[in-house]
Design an enzyme around this catalytic site. Structure first.
Site, short mmCIF file in Angstrom:
data_model
loop_
_atom_site.label_atom_id
_atom_site.label_comp_id
_atom_site.label_asym_id
_atom_site.label_seq_id
_atom_site.Cartn_x
_atom_site.Cartn_y
_atom_site.Cartn_z
N HIS A 173 41.37 42.50 -6.33
CA HIS A 173 42.72 43.13 -5.98
C HIS A 173 42.51 44.46 -5.47
CE1 HIS A 173 45.60 40.40 -8.36
NE2 HIS A 173 44.73 39.73 -7.82
N HIS B 156 39.68 30.72 -7.73
CA HIS B 156 40.22 29.95 -8.73
C HIS B 156 39.23 29.11 -9.39
CE1 HIS B 156 44.36 30.97 -7.38
NE2 HIS B 156 43.81 32.08 -7.64
#
EC number: 1.11.1.21
Length: 723
Positions: free
Chosen positions: A98, A266
């Protein structure tokens, strides 16, 4: 009188105007040009002092000791923020992701190169929930190594170490990112006034992802990429796929890199939504003083990672969330999935009839199995034909998937660090990658004076030489350290065909300069810059000053094979106030476009001012227009632009959109023409203050010297080899 004599509740500071934000100038006058973006990150803001050089300091870092400490951190769970499965890897990957993921290709802004995630608004974005905890977990390491490691480097390294600790062979890592010490003022994150406002506010048509407002690269205010629950929170994996494709493309990722990052991102970690998000405290920037920079405080956490609430989605993607493996593909493609809701009420997908052995264990109780989940973006990898085909290729070759992901992760975390010459540390890869915009080393041993003599005798005009050098250098962006004169990519596609580069004039100039380069052993890149310098020296001489423009040889010439033409399209100038040109009329005002280019070039307000004034009097306007050429001695580096701009014998009369006449105040005779990019230097109070300095009778020599210094700064902006 002492403090005890003050009446309770009566403030001793008049109005609080110094320490509390009042109504700013831009609030009173919204149309005011915000010049603050040129003066952010001043050395006065840094606690390290103006003489501190981080890129020198980090070279003395004990890299191996740091990496060992970070590996140890991953499994050292803290009671105040327990690690999922006893491993902080997933949290650190999200922090690094992020931080880097706010980068966008359109203007090179955002990204992890400055440690900006420490400050508002990023530190309090909804999508960055609980990353404040990740930064606090890193604090003991930052404290230990001090100024030898920046937050920017440490944050991105944490994600790379996390992957290594879970079994991935990473591609490498470079140090060298310098921290900023206050929020960035130049980044446009969107016009919305509410977090997570509907996507429609930044799209012309939300069903057409390519209509997202430029330069944005996230679908909603406060998100890094897409909404994991679906477009505007409504599940539709194929629509999500289209948004995933566009948002990743806007940070220079192709479909394979996008699929690798999604699937690899993920493969480890979990999402958190086991509770009521409505009970969380405000984010860090708006929370109470005693929380000490923590936000999203959860009253139901009680020291249990199981009860954490972040995105609202709950669960792990894979059977083994702390292991780099192929489990993501095994679950995504091995089962059918159905839409459901998390305990926090978020939309997510769950497998149908999953085998118990494929279920991950509870984050805090290894004897208990729990349901995995997928987001809408994950389902897009399965349902979108192109992404599905890529995933099938990954599934057939684990080594290929791992290598593709490792390279994509490296690109994600290094996209705005600049070319490979800036890399620092033992793990910096030596391979040249096309997205790094590689440039071969150029010769430094040729006779510079002889080259300048050939240029001066070439028949090229002053305007042709200066304009071409400027066009070559002006593509530099301090935001992601791309562009600039090094490489001479102005002679390659796509730059050679850009309207702003006047292709016909450019080809004429190159046809003269390229043979000079070939005959002297200099690079074309060097000769282009030298030609500009020759022009500036001629202009200074015409103004009565003998000067020598500083020059450092050694630029190289890139080839088409070294150039990602599609990626360079984002560097095309659609306006250049320094050459008084716009490709077409825009909603954004010319002076705002000028300011944006100046900021990307790393110019200060005075540098922007002196450069524009000098470019005008040298007659370098695009297409040879006369707008802003406030002189009758075109080609002489005089301060006439400022003298006439500030002369009250003149009157400024609008003659249509972005067109003005400068008339004699008494006779009404037209003396000059101008654009907004010219007149803003007399209209804006700050720019007028600069203009008045250069208009003074004693400023003629100062003007020339300041112009040469600013010119050289632009020409050398990408000479990282000189640092």
């Amino acid at each position: 009188m002492d403090g005890n004599d003050l009446v309770e509740n009566k403030c001793p500071v008049m109005h609080g105007g110094i320490t509390v934000a009042g109504h700013s100038n831009t609030a009173w006058w919204p149309e005011t040009l915000n010049l603050e973006i040129l003066h952010q990150h001043d050395t006065k803001v840094s606690p390290l002092g103006k003489d501190f050089n981080y890129r020198d300091a980090v070279k003395s870092l004990d890299f191996e000791a740091l990496k060992k400490d970070m590996h140890d951190l991953m499994t050292n769970s803290q009671d105040w923020w327990p690690a999922d499965y006893g491993h902080y890897g997933g949290l650190m990957i999200r922090l690094a992701w992020h931080s880097a993921g706010s980068y966008r290709l359109a203007d090179g802004r955002g990204g992890g190169n400055t440690g900006n995630i420490r400050f508002a608004p990023l530190n309090s974005w909804p999508d960055n929930g609980n990353l404040d905890k990740a930064r606090r977990l890193l604090w003991p390491i930052k404290k230990k190594y001090g100024n030898k490691i920046s937050w920017a480097d440490l944050i991105l390294l944490s994600g790379t170490i996390a992957y290594e600790s879970m079994g991935l062979k990473t591609y490498g890592f470079s140090f060298g990112r310098e921290d900023i010490w206050a929020p960035e003022k130049d980044v446009y994150w969107g016009a919305e006034k509410e977090w997570l406002a509907p996507s429609d506010e930044r799209y012309t048509d939300v069903d057409k992802p390519e209509t997202m407002e430029n330069p944005l690269a996230a679908v909603q205010m406060g998100l890094i990429y897409v909404n994991p629950e679906g477009v505007n929170g409504k599940s539709d994996p194929l629509k999500s796929a289209a948004q995933v494709r566009e948002t990743f493309a806007r940070m220079a990722m192709n479909d394979e890199e996008t699929a690798a990052l999604t699937c690899g991102g993920h493969t480890v970690g979990k999402a958190h939504g086991n509770g009521d998000a409505g009970k969380l405290s405000p984010p860090p920037e708006g929370n109470d003083l005693e929380t000490q920079g923590f936000g999203w405080m959860n009253p139901n956490m009680d020291g249990k990672a199981t009860n954490a609430v972040t995105s609202g989605i709950e669960g792990a993607w894979t059977t083994h969330p702390t292991k780099w493996d192929m489990g993501y593909f095994h679950l995504l493609f091995g089962y059918e999935w159905e839409l459901t809701k998390s305990p926090a009420g978020a939309s997510q997908w769950r497998p149908i009839n999953i085998k118990e052995e494929d279920m991950p264990v509870d984050p805090t109780d290894p004897t208990k199995r729990v349901m995995p989940m997928m987001t809408d973006a994950d389902m897009a990898m399965k349902m979108d034909p192109a992404y599905n085909a890529i995933c099938q290729k990954f599934m057939a070759d684990q080594a290929y998937f791992s290598d593709t992901f490792a390279r994509a992760w490296f690109k994600l975390t290094h996209r705005d660090l600049g070319p490979r010459v800036r890399y620092i540390g033992p793990d910096a890869p030596q391979e040249d990658l096309i997205w790094q915009d590689p440039v071969p080393a150029g010769s430094k041993s040729y006779d510079v004076a002889a080259v300048k003599a050939k240029i001066a005798d070439s028949g090229l005009s002053l305007s042709e030489m200066v304009s071409t050098a400027w066009d070559s250098a002006r593509t530099f962006r301090g935001s992601d350290l791309r562009g600039g004169a090094n490489g001479a990519r102005i002679r390659l596609a796509p730059q050679k065909d850009w309207a702003g580069n006047e292709p016909a004039r450019l080809q004429k100039v190159l046809s003269v300069l390229e043979p000079i380069a070939s005959a002297t052993g200099a690079s074309v890149a060097d000769v282009i810059v030298l030609a500009g310098n020759v022009g500036v020296e001629q202009a200074a001489k015409a103004a009565g000053f003998d000067i020598s423009v500083p020059f450092s040889p050694g630029r190289g010439d890139a080839t088409a094979e070294m150039t990602d033409a599609d990626s360079f399209e984002s560097l095309e100038p659609y306006a250049d106030g320094f050459r008084n040109w716009q490709k077409e009329d825009y909603v954004v005002k010319p002076e705002e476009l000028l300011l944006d280019r100046a900021q990307l070039l790393g110019l200060t307000g005075p540098e922007m001012t002196v450069l524009l004034g000098g470019m005008r009097v040298m007659g370098t306007n695009h297409g040879g227009t006369k707008h802003g050429v406030f002189t009758d001695k075109v080609g002489a580096l005089t301060n006439d632009f400022f003298v006439n701009l500030t002369d009250m014998a003149n009157k400024w009369v609008p003659r249509g959109k972005n067109a003005y006449d400068i008339t004699d105040r008494k006779s009404g005779a037209v003396k000059f023409t101008a654009t907004r990019a010219d007149l803003v230097f007399g209209s804006n109070s700050i720019l007028r203050a600069y203009a008045e300095i250069y208009a003074q009778d004693d400023a003629k020599e100062k003007f020339v010297k300041d112009f040469v210094a600013a010119w050289s700064k632009v020409m050398d902006a990408d000479r990282f080899d000189l640092a």
